[in-house]
Design a protein around this motif. Structure first.
Motif, PDB file in Angstrom:
ATOM      1  N   GLU A 266       0.838  -1.205   0.000  1.00 55.92           N
ATOM      2  CA  GLU A 266       0.000   0.000   0.000  1.00 55.92           C
ATOM      3  C   GLU A 266       0.869   1.249   0.000  1.00 55.92           C
ATOM      4  O   GLU A 266       1.991   1.239   0.497  1.00 55.92           O
ATOM      5  N   LYS A 267       0.301   2.328  -0.526  1.00 59.76           N
ATOM      6  CA  LYS A 267       0.940   3.637  -0.434  1.00 59.76           C
ATOM      7  C   LYS A 267       0.171   4.452   0.594  1.00 59.76           C
ATOM      8  O   LYS A 267      -1.037   4.640   0.472  1.00 59.76           O
ATOM      9  N   PHE A 268       0.872   4.915   1.624  1.00 58.90           N
ATOM     10  CA  PHE A 268       0.231   5.654   2.703  1.00 58.90           C
ATOM     11  C   PHE A 268       0.405   7.160   2.497  1.00 58.90           C
ATOM     12  O   PHE A 268       1.378   7.607   1.876  1.00 58.90           O
ATOM     13  N   SER A 269      -0.526   7.915   3.045  1.00 64.62           N
ATOM     14  CA  SER A 269      -0.544   9.362   2.825  1.00 64.62           C
ATOM     15  C   SER A 269       0.619  10.069   3.505  1.00 64.62           C
ATOM     16  O   SER A 269       1.067  11.127   3.054  1.00 64.62           O
ATOM     17  N   ASN A 270       1.106   9.478   4.606  1.00 66.35           N
ATOM     18  CA  ASN A 270       2.228  10.099   5.311  1.00 66.35           C
ATOM     19  C   ASN A 270       2.927   9.053   6.178  1.00 66.35           C
ATOM     20  O   ASN A 270       2.449   7.915   6.323  1.00 66.35           O
ATOM     21  N   ALA A 271       4.047   9.462   6.770  1.00 64.43           N
ATOM     22  CA  ALA A 271       4.844   8.528   7.572  1.00 64.43           C
ATOM     23  C   ALA A 271       4.090   8.034   8.803  1.00 64.43           C
ATOM     24  O   ALA A 271       4.229   6.876   9.207  1.00 64.43           O
ATOM     25  N   ASP A 272       3.269   8.899   9.425  1.00 64.07           N
ATOM     26  CA  ASP A 272       2.529   8.488  10.620  1.00 64.07           C
ATOM     27  C   ASP A 272       1.549   7.362  10.309  1.00 64.07           C
ATOM     28  O   ASP A 272       1.388   6.424  11.104  1.00 64.07           O
ATOM     29  N   ALA A 273       0.878   7.463   9.158  1.00 65.45           N
ATOM     30  CA  ALA A 273      -0.061   6.414   8.762  1.00 65.45           C
ATOM     31  C   ALA A 273       0.686   5.102   8.511  1.00 65.45           C
ATOM     32  O   ALA A 273       0.209   4.014   8.867  1.00 65.45           O
ATOM     33  N   LEU A 274       1.853   5.208   7.918  1.00 62.24           N
ATOM     34  CA  LEU A 274       2.675   4.020   7.677  1.00 62.24           C
ATOM     35  C   LEU A 274       3.115   3.388   8.995  1.00 62.24           C
ATOM     36  O   LEU A 274       3.048   2.169   9.165  1.00 62.24           O
ATOM     37  N   ILE A 275       3.573   4.221   9.939  1.00 59.42           N
ATOM     38  CA  ILE A 275       4.032   3.719  11.236  1.00 59.42           C
ATOM     39  C   ILE A 275       2.918   2.982  11.963  1.00 59.42           C
ATOM     40  O   ILE A 275       3.128   1.913  12.552  1.00 59.42           O
ATOM     41  N   ALA A 279       2.908  -1.114  12.924  1.00 58.81           N
ATOM     42  CA  ALA A 279       2.667  -1.652  14.266  1.00 58.81           C
ATOM     43  C   ALA A 279       1.610  -2.746  14.222  1.00 58.81           C
ATOM     44  O   ALA A 279       1.736  -3.793  14.875  1.00 58.81           O
ATOM     45  N   LYS A 280       0.545  -2.518  13.445  1.00 57.76           N
ATOM     46  CA  LYS A 280      -0.518  -3.519  13.310  1.00 57.76           C
ATOM     47  C   LYS A 280       0.016  -4.770  12.599  1.00 57.76           C
ATOM     48  O   LYS A 280      -0.261  -5.902  13.012  1.00 57.76           O
ATOM     49  N   ASP A 281       0.782  -4.553  11.524  1.00 58.98           N
ATOM     50  CA  ASP A 281       1.359  -5.677  10.792  1.00 58.98           C
ATOM     51  C   ASP A 281       2.265  -6.509  11.690  1.00 58.98           C
ATOM     52  O   ASP A 281       2.220  -7.750  11.678  1.00 58.98           O
TER      53      ASP A 281
END
Length: 310
Positions: A266-275, A279-281
């Motif tokens: 996936e492509k996330f909107s920003n680094a916080d969303a990726l982080i 964590a969930k992954d």
């Protein structure tokens, strides 16, 4: 010497039946046994259609050792070997590798133009006074287990079905190289494994996996992709986050055992969303990997056999 003969691109459950039969015959005859395969898959040499291997030579050696194969002979597949008629190939194996018998699968083809089949192998062996045995195909859930089918499951991302056909997790290995260091900056350091262009990889996404490092099995969140969130998107990467591990793995060769696909890239909107997603992954990967390791230790215990070699 009794040889299980084949390309052995991934020692799957069907191949294990060949190994058992070769071992049985060797005990009956009081001689040694092993695997006879090829250095360079015949299809890579003959078809030149972009065919890629399930496992490279180093991975195949590891798997063979874990499965208790005492001897593995590799015939370098050349134009001269490809040109041998079926009976000439058998003579070559006898003269150069002291073969006294062969175990093959019922669909095995050999010799010039793949003209030899199981029936022909039986006749040739009878003519030369060699022992031969043809093992029936192995069927799992109505599907014939083969390297071709296993490869299809890996390429489609159905890693758990590929694992079932193999009888162990799908192995991805490589030397840990330096990356961009971005994972460390966001609190999720990764071991970057060099991509092997001759090997099959699952499609881009996140996979639950395991790795045996410094004497312990550890859960892994494995990411295969091109880091679209940070705009890279060109060169594929294979990044393994070894959960709860803080050691230095640079320049070490490690094996990652992929168990199940979690999600597509996936492509996330920003680094916080990726982080947050990482964590969930990681939590999901940890649960899946630990469950697999526990289940394996109660069943065939093949992870213990791998661990002893790593």
């Amino acid at each position: 010497m009794i040889y299980a003969l084949g390309a052995f691109d991934g020692f799957h459950l069907g191949h294990r039946e060949l190994l058992r039969e070769a071992r049985r015959i060797s005990e009956e005859k009081g001689c040694g046994w092993g695997v006879m395969t090829f250095e360079g898959h015949p299809r890579m040499f003959l078809a030149k259609d972009g065919f890629r291997l399930l496992f490279n030579s180093r991975e195949k050696d590891l798997i063979a050792s874990a499965l208790g194969v005492p001897v593995m002979k590799r015939i370098k597949f050349t134009s001269e070997i490809a040109a041998l008629a079926p009976d000439e190939f058998v003579k070559y194996a006898v003269q150069n590798y002291s073969a006294s018998g062969f175990v093959i699968g019922e669909n095995f083809r050999f010799g010039r133009g793949r003209s030899g089949d199981a029936a022909m192998m039986t006749e040739i062996c009878k003519m030369y006074g060699l022992r031969s045995s043809v093992v029936k195909r192995y069927v799992l859930d109505g599907i014939t287990v083969s390297s071709t089918e296993t490869r299809k499951y890996v390429q489609s991302g159905n890693v758990d079905m590929a694992c079932r056909m193999l009888g162990y997790p799908y192995i991805i290995s490589g030397v840990v190289s330096h990356g961009e260091g971005r994972g460390t900056k966001i609190g999720c350091s990764t071991a970057n494994l060099d991509i092997d262009s001759a090997k099959v990889y699952p499609p881009y996404g996140v996979y639950a996996a395991a790795a045996h490092i410094d004497g312990l099995w550890r859960a892994v969140s494995l990411n295969i992709g091109a880091n679209p969130t940070f705009g890279e998107g060109i060169i594929p990467r294979c990044e393994a986050h070894i959960i709860d591990y803080t050691g230095d793995l640079y320049d070490r060769h490690i094996c990652v055992f992929a168990v199940k696909r979690l999600r597509a890239e996936e492509k996330f909107s920003n680094a916080d969303a990726l982080i947050a997603r990482i964590a969930k992954d990681n939590a999901e990967c940890y649960a899946i990997s630990c469950d697999y390791i526990l289940r394996d230790s109660k069943k065939e215990k093949i992870l213990n056999d791998f661990a002893a070699l790593l």
